[in-house]
Design a protein around this motif. Structure first.
Motif, mmCIF file in Angstrom:
data_model
loop_
_atom_site.group_PDB
_atom_site.id
_atom_site.type_symbol
_atom_site.label_atom_id
_atom_site.label_comp_id
_atom_site.label_asym_id
_atom_site.label_seq_id
_atom_site.Cartn_x
_atom_site.Cartn_y
_atom_site.Cartn_z
ATOM 1 N N ASP A 215 -15.459 35.864 6.502
ATOM 2 C CA ASP A 215 -14.259 35.254 5.984
ATOM 3 C C ASP A 215 -13.144 34.691 6.955
ATOM 4 O OD1 ASP A 215 -15.549 35.475 3.219
ATOM 5 O OD2 ASP A 215 -14.342 37.291 2.983
ATOM 6 N N LEU A 216 -13.168 35.480 7.937
ATOM 7 C CA LEU A 216 -12.293 35.216 8.901
ATOM 8 C C LEU A 216 -12.569 34.023 9.584
ATOM 9 C CD1 LEU A 216 -11.753 38.681 10.804
ATOM 10 C CD2 LEU A 216 -10.053 37.439 9.202
ATOM 11 N N ILE A 217 -14.007 33.900 9.862
ATOM 12 C CA ILE A 217 -14.370 32.606 10.563
ATOM 13 C C ILE A 217 -14.014 31.473 9.608
ATOM 14 C CG2 ILE A 217 -16.187 31.347 11.531
ATOM 15 C CD1 ILE A 217 -17.448 34.110 12.280
ATOM 16 N N ARG A 218 -14.454 31.523 8.200
ATOM 17 C CA ARG A 218 -14.280 30.326 7.535
ATOM 18 C C ARG A 218 -12.738 30.027 7.365
ATOM 19 N NH1 ARG A 218 -19.036 30.139 4.773
ATOM 20 N NH2 ARG A 218 -20.387 31.836 4.544
ATOM 21 N N LYS A 219 -11.709 31.095 7.401
ATOM 22 C CA LYS A 219 -10.542 30.899 7.461
ATOM 23 C C LYS A 219 -9.930 29.911 8.634
ATOM 24 C CE LYS A 219 -5.941 33.139 7.170
ATOM 25 N NZ LYS A 219 -5.067 34.490 7.197
ATOM 26 N N MET A 220 -10.615 30.251 9.870
ATOM 27 C CA MET A 220 -10.134 29.436 10.989
ATOM 28 C C MET A 220 -10.719 28.025 10.937
ATOM 29 S SD MET A 220 -10.876 32.629 13.770
ATOM 30 C CE MET A 220 -10.548 31.806 15.229
ATOM 31 N N ILE A 221 -12.076 27.978 10.215
ATOM 32 C CA ILE A 221 -12.531 26.619 10.192
ATOM 33 C C ILE A 221 -11.615 25.849 9.105
ATOM 34 C CG2 ILE A 221 -14.364 25.203 9.002
ATOM 35 C CD1 ILE A 221 -16.243 27.609 9.811
ATOM 36 N N ALA A 222 -10.928 26.534 8.115
ATOM 37 C CA ALA A 222 -10.123 25.703 7.134
ATOM 38 C C ALA A 222 -8.957 25.301 7.783
ATOM 39 C CB ALA A 222 -9.890 26.871 5.882
ATOM 40 N N GLU A 223 -8.464 26.066 8.751
ATOM 41 C CA GLU A 223 -7.156 25.939 9.579
ATOM 42 C C GLU A 223 -7.438 24.780 10.353
ATOM 43 O OE1 GLU A 223 -5.224 30.631 9.010
ATOM 44 O OE2 GLU A 223 -6.278 29.684 10.825
ATOM 45 N N GLY A 224 -8.620 24.298 10.777
ATOM 46 C CA GLY A 224 -8.862 23.343 11.693
ATOM 47 C C GLY A 224 -8.823 23.640 13.042
ATOM 48 N N ARG A 225 -8.955 25.100 13.147
ATOM 49 C CA ARG A 225 -9.103 25.455 14.551
ATOM 50 C C ARG A 225 -10.577 25.844 15.142
ATOM 51 N NH1 ARG A 225 -6.386 31.228 13.504
ATOM 52 N NH2 ARG A 225 -6.334 31.548 15.981
ATOM 53 N N VAL A 226 -11.419 26.148 14.325
ATOM 54 C CA VAL A 226 -12.833 26.078 14.581
ATOM 55 C C VAL A 226 -13.575 24.819 14.116
ATOM 56 C CG1 VAL A 226 -15.107 27.518 14.275
ATOM 57 C CG2 VAL A 226 -12.547 28.710 14.803
ATOM 58 N N ASP A 227 -14.602 24.441 15.059
ATOM 59 C CA ASP A 227 -15.614 23.507 14.877
ATOM 60 C C ASP A 227 -16.673 24.063 13.919
ATOM 61 O OD1 ASP A 227 -17.519 21.545 14.703
ATOM 62 O OD2 ASP A 227 -17.447 21.089 17.007
ATOM 63 N N ALA A 228 -16.753 23.616 12.685
ATOM 64 C CA ALA A 228 -17.815 24.509 11.658
ATOM 65 C C ALA A 228 -19.264 23.963 12.166
ATOM 66 C CB ALA A 228 -17.429 23.675 10.248
ATOM 67 N N SER A 229 -19.315 23.075 13.063
ATOM 68 C CA SER A 229 -20.742 22.734 13.332
ATOM 69 C C SER A 229 -21.327 23.726 14.570
ATOM 70 C CB SER A 229 -21.069 21.262 13.513
ATOM 71 O OG SER A 229 -20.360 20.969 14.947
ATOM 72 N N ARG A 230 -20.331 24.482 15.076
ATOM 73 C CA ARG A 230 -20.863 25.199 16.379
ATOM 74 C C ARG A 230 -20.160 26.539 16.398
ATOM 75 N NH1 ARG A 230 -19.709 22.100 21.846
ATOM 76 N NH2 ARG A 230 -21.344 23.683 22.356
ATOM 77 N N VAL A 231 -20.740 27.285 15.290
ATOM 78 C CA VAL A 231 -20.364 28.708 15.010
ATOM 79 C C VAL A 231 -21.583 29.433 15.436
ATOM 80 C CG1 VAL A 231 -19.827 30.736 13.730
ATOM 81 C CG2 VAL A 231 -18.673 28.330 13.541
ATOM 82 N N TYR A 232 -21.353 30.424 16.568
ATOM 83 C CA TYR A 232 -22.722 31.100 17.015
ATOM 84 C C TYR A 232 -22.253 32.842 16.781
ATOM 85 C CZ TYR A 232 -22.898 26.815 19.249
ATOM 86 O OH TYR A 232 -22.749 25.258 19.535
#
Length: 365
Positions: A215-232
């Motif tokens: 959920d933390l990662i999804r939140k960072m994606i929603a905030e535009g900080r993390v590239d959703a296509s490159r999560v490892y």
């Protein structure tokens, strides 16, 4: 220890975890030389059998004596004797960890984690690092210091987020947890259908906790900080099994996964055997303390390969490859100690042997 002696140490994270490199002692009287200093239980290797060469240099400034040493393992209960006065590891309260400052301390609900943030402002890739069983707790530090891992990843990939949560222990020690596993069967064998050890409230990477980490990662994606296509996601030992659990919990989230020497049991094996559509690279030693680990992994992967999966890779490190990193089958070690040492196969992965890290970050969803 004399009440007059105030001791601090500088440490860094080496291949085998936290290493002591400098000792500072305030309050010693007179000149201090290397001959005045004796180190006890100070070892340099993963098996704690090779003694540190000891003091490299001694300098004094005011009432502070600075002692440079050949780096030795912090995790062992060492002691330092100087001019007849003994300083125990437990007496040292001031401890610095090189590069710890790269990671901000964060808490979200009861999810405890460290986060390295790249300087780039555009959405960046993220690596989720899952530690092993010995680093569970809530101090928000052990997941950085227990083994090579999060700090090494941040330094290798400074353009990416590195998220390093700490799995909860819920007041249960590693020994107590292992005793629980033994009570329900052989913890080193796969018993499909046995009581689960990754449910709500279980020590380690249980499904509830990893779900909230995701959920933390999804939140960072929603905030535009993390590239959703490159999560490892990458992890070792209990954290390797945690990778399997996490991908099972959120298969849509990850572009690639690297479980290193993952624990194989009634939870992780069936999840691996029914692995979702996420490329994975599994690596481990030719043998370690879970003798059947490698056969279980091979059996699960064989089923996937026979179904046409070409995105699942598997490497077994040879004795010679392990020895190159100081993980060796010394004649001074018992068979049990050799197998335990081999479990450190994550060292090779974190040094990018076989280009495993490059393989991981090359993937996009």
């Amino acid at each position: 220890m004399s009440a007059k002696l105030k001791t601090s140490i500088d440490t860094f994270i080496g291949d085998f975890g936290q290493m002591v490199e400098t000792i500072r002692i305030a309050g010693l009287s007179g000149e201090v030389t290397a001959e005045d200093i004796t180190l006890q239980e100070c070892y340099t290797d993963c098996c704690a059998t090779i003694a540190s060469k000891g003091v490299l240099s001694v300098t004094q400034s005011g009432d502070v004596t600075e002692i440079k040493v050949e780096p030795f393992l912090y995790r062992i209960d060492f002691s330092v004797e100087v001019k007849g006065q003994t300083i125990l590891k437990a007496d040292i309260a001031d401890i610095t960890v090189r590069d710890e400052e790269l990671f901000a301390k964060r808490i979200d609900g009861d999810v405890v984690y460290r986060l390295y943030e790249p300087k780039a402002s555009a959405p960046r890739p993220l690596i989720l690092f899952l530690h092993g069983g010995g680093e569970c707790g809530s101090d928000n530090l052990l997941q950085l210091t227990g083994t090579i891992g999060a700090i090494s990843l941040a330094k290798r990939f400074p353009d990416m987020f590195v998220l390093a949560p700490q799995a909860p222990d819920y007041g249960t020690t590693m020994q107590e947890f292992f005793a629980k596993l033994i009570a329900t069967g052989d913890p080193f064998r796969v018993c499909v259908g046995a009581p689960t050890n990754i449910s709500l409230g279980d020590r380690g990477w249980n499904r509830d906790y990893v779900g909230r980490v995701c959920d933390l990662i999804r939140k960072m994606i929603a905030e535009g900080r993390v590239d959703a296509s490159r999560v490892y996601v990458i992890g070792m030992s209990m954290g390797g099994a945690g990778v399997i659990t996490t991908v099972s919990s959120a298969p849509d989230l990850f572009a690639a996964a690297v479980p290193i020497c993952p624990s194989m049991n009634g939870d992780s094996y069936p999840l691996l055997e029914n692995w979702p559509d996420v490329p994975a690279y599994i690596a481990t030693a030719y043998i370690d303390h879970q003798a059947g680990r490698h056969a279980y992994i091979l059996r699960a992967l064989t089923k996937l390969w026979e179904s046409g999966r070409k995105d699942m890779k598997y490497t077994l490190f040879t004795p010679e490859e392990l020895e190159a990193y100081g993980i060796f089958a010394s004649p001074n070690l018992t068979e049990r100690e050799i197998r335990a040492a081999n479990h450190n196969s994550w060292v090779l992965v974190l040094h990018n042997e076989y280009g495993i890290l490059d393989w991981m970050i090359s993937h996009r969803k």
